[in-house]
Design an enzyme around this catalytic site. Structure first.
Site, mmCIF file in Angstrom:
data_model
loop_
_atom_site.group_PDB
_atom_site.id
_atom_site.type_symbol
_atom_site.label_atom_id
_atom_site.label_comp_id
_atom_site.label_asym_id
_atom_site.label_seq_id
_atom_site.Cartn_x
_atom_site.Cartn_y
_atom_site.Cartn_z
ATOM 1 N NE ARG A 23 -2.839 0.498 3.377
ATOM 2 C CZ ARG A 23 -2.114 0.738 4.476
ATOM 3 N NH1 ARG A 23 -1.408 1.840 4.592
ATOM 4 N NH2 ARG A 23 -2.088 -0.137 5.467
ATOM 5 C CG ASP B 70 -10.252 15.440 -15.040
ATOM 6 O OD1 ASP B 70 -9.578 14.878 -15.924
ATOM 7 O OD2 ASP B 70 -11.229 14.887 -14.485
ATOM 8 C CE LYS C 272 -13.053 7.293 -18.559
ATOM 9 N NZ LYS C 272 -13.414 8.557 -17.916
ATOM 10 C CE1 TYR D 157 -16.845 10.577 -16.007
ATOM 11 C CE2 TYR D 157 -16.417 10.522 -13.654
ATOM 12 C CZ TYR D 157 -16.739 9.866 -14.826
ATOM 13 O OH TYR D 157 -16.945 8.515 -14.807
HETATM 14 C C1 LIG Z 1 -13.812 8.927 -16.563
HETATM 15 C C2 LIG Z 1 -13.449 10.245 -16.036
HETATM 16 C C3 LIG Z 1 -13.182 10.433 -14.666
HETATM 17 C C4 LIG Z 1 -13.327 9.328 -13.646
HETATM 18 O O1 LIG Z 1 -12.378 8.335 -13.822
HETATM 19 P P1 LIG Z 1 -12.614 6.801 -13.406
HETATM 20 O O2 LIG Z 1 -11.331 6.174 -13.808
HETATM 21 O O3 LIG Z 1 -13.799 6.315 -14.174
HETATM 22 O O4 LIG Z 1 -12.861 6.793 -11.931
HETATM 23 C C5 LIG Z 1 -12.786 11.687 -14.243
HETATM 24 N N1 LIG Z 1 -12.687 12.713 -15.104
HETATM 25 C C6 LIG Z 1 -12.958 12.576 -16.417
HETATM 26 C C7 LIG Z 1 -12.828 13.750 -17.316
HETATM 27 C C8 LIG Z 1 -13.350 11.343 -16.927
HETATM 28 O O5 LIG Z 1 -13.629 11.219 -18.234
#
Ligand SMILES: *Cc1c(COP(=O)(O)O)cnc(C)c1O
Length: 381
Positions: free
Chosen positions: A47, A171, A196, A99
């Site tokens: 961890r 983000d 992604k 998001y």
């Molecule tokens: C998918 C996404 C998230 C969340 O990510 P997860 O891996 O699904 O928890 C956060 N911000 C954006 C812009 C996203 O497309």
């Protein structure tokens, strides 16, 4: 090092022990101590640290031009860890079309714990300034946003944050570190849903954070270890593997996106197209300045929800699924899927029409994607 080289050689991903060229998957929870507290390489318990995760964390740090990287079990876990930098009573300013998972954790979890958020249209940075209160401690922006690809000026936002002593967070999921590096534009923290583009193959859920600020890094590392939302070694390995081809994938995604956007803009059965490559897209000039390529996410509007369903049925290479950023092209109807929980009137006010279709173009052949979508649109009416 140029970026494509960095994606192959960045971080510390070879193995000193065996010389293995790829990062080994250190599938272990704990580590031998030669004497009490005498650790071979500083690893004590997975961890707190794992060599495969460390390799990934040093790679994302390199890619974002930072010294410190952190890997989490999902994008939302990464976002939560960053928000945990705040204290009870603190306030955060966030873009209004953030998001959905970010909106949910802020309004349903952190609000209950005494951290309040206000959601504003950050495409006009004056709105950020007017939302700042004495308790405001963080500015969180996502650019481009989902599903309308709204662009926020990262540098201008970071300047406002600095002036008011806020931690600025971006983000960067939709651009990937290949096309956009918010820290270089003045942001304090950059984060990704690595589920992604970074993973890129629809096979991992993960989140990554990078910062060049030593004090913030120390605190994020403490939160990561204390709350424990770490990424496991197998998924860390898959991300390291995904990153090797990130540059190549993004180049193809970007040119596919431009070609698809052009066809959509000219098609008589399409009422509106949203993509930052379009000259009349709001803040197109900002995007040209702050990013070096295009996201594969494109949204467009057809007549109504039935027309949207027909397009989805008729396309062959676009898989009906949520998510984005993978090698394969995906298609979805936000009003019926990702944004279904938002009341219709609020949705429409935000510009999310029932006939809005969201694409995430993959790395398939450009002509195939354009032709496939065009034949589906031709069949409408
Ligand atoms: C998918 C996404 C998230 C969340 O990510 P997860 O891996 O699904 O928890 C956060 N911000 C954006 C812009 C996203 O497309």
């Amino acid at each position: 090092m140029k970026k494509k080289t960095q994606m192959v050689h960045g971080g510390h991903t070879t193995d000193d022990y065996t010389g293995a060229v790829t990062t080994p998957i250190y599938q272990t929870s704990t580590y031998l101590q030669d004497d009490i507290g005498d650790l071979r390489e500083g690893y004590e318990y997975s961890r707190s640290g794992n060599p495969t995760r460390t390799a990934l964390e040093s790679t994302i740090a390199d890619l974002e031009g930072a010294r410190f990287g952190f890997a989490f079990g999902s994008g939302v876990a990464a976002i939560s860890a960053v928000v945990m930098l705040l204290d009870k009573g603190d306030h955060i300013v966030v873009n209004s079309d953030v998001y959905g998972g970010t909106f949910r954790v802020l309004t349903k979890v952190f609000k209950r714990l005494g951290i309040d958020a206000d959601f504003v249209d950050t495409t006009h940075t004056e709105n950020i300034e007017s939302a700042i209160k004495p308790e405001t401690k963080m500015l969180f922006i996502e650019t481009p946003s989902n599903p309308l690809l709204r662009i926020t000026d990262i540098q201008a936002s970071a300047d406002i944050a600095r002036k008011h002593n806020l931690i600025s967070v971006v983000d960067n999921t939709f651009m990937s570190p290949y096309f956009q590096n918010p820290l270089a534009l003045g942001a304090d923290i950059v984060l990704h849903s690595a589920s992604k583009y970074i993973g890129g193959h629809s096979d991992v859920i993960a989140g990554l954070v990078a910062t060049d600020n030593e004090e913030l890094a120390e605190r994020i590392g403490f939160i990561q270890n204390s709350t424990g939302g770490v990424l496991g070694p197998q998924d860390s390995y898959l991300l390291i593997r995904g990153i090797k081809t990130l540059g190549l994938r993004m180049e193809q995604v970007s040119s596919n996106a431009v070609a698809v956007t052009e066809m959509l803009s000219e098609h008589p059965n399409v009422e509106a197209v949203y993509h930052p490559s379009l000259k009349d897209h709001l803040n197109h000039d900002v995007q040209e300045r702050q990013a070096s390529g295009h996201t594969g996410v494109i949204s467009f509007v057809v007549k109504d929800v039935d027309a949207a369903k027909a397009v989805i049925r008729e396309t062959e290479y676009f898989t009906l699924a949520e998510s984005l950023g993978a090698v394969e092209s995906l298609i979805s109807v936000p009003a019926l899927m990702t944004h279904a929980s938002i009341p219709k009137d609020v949705r429409e006010k935000e510009g999310i029409a029932d006939g809005l279709i969201r694409l995430s173009v993959g790395i398939e052949d450009t002509d195939d994607l354009v032709a496939d979508l065009k034949q589906a649109l031709d069949k409408l009416n």
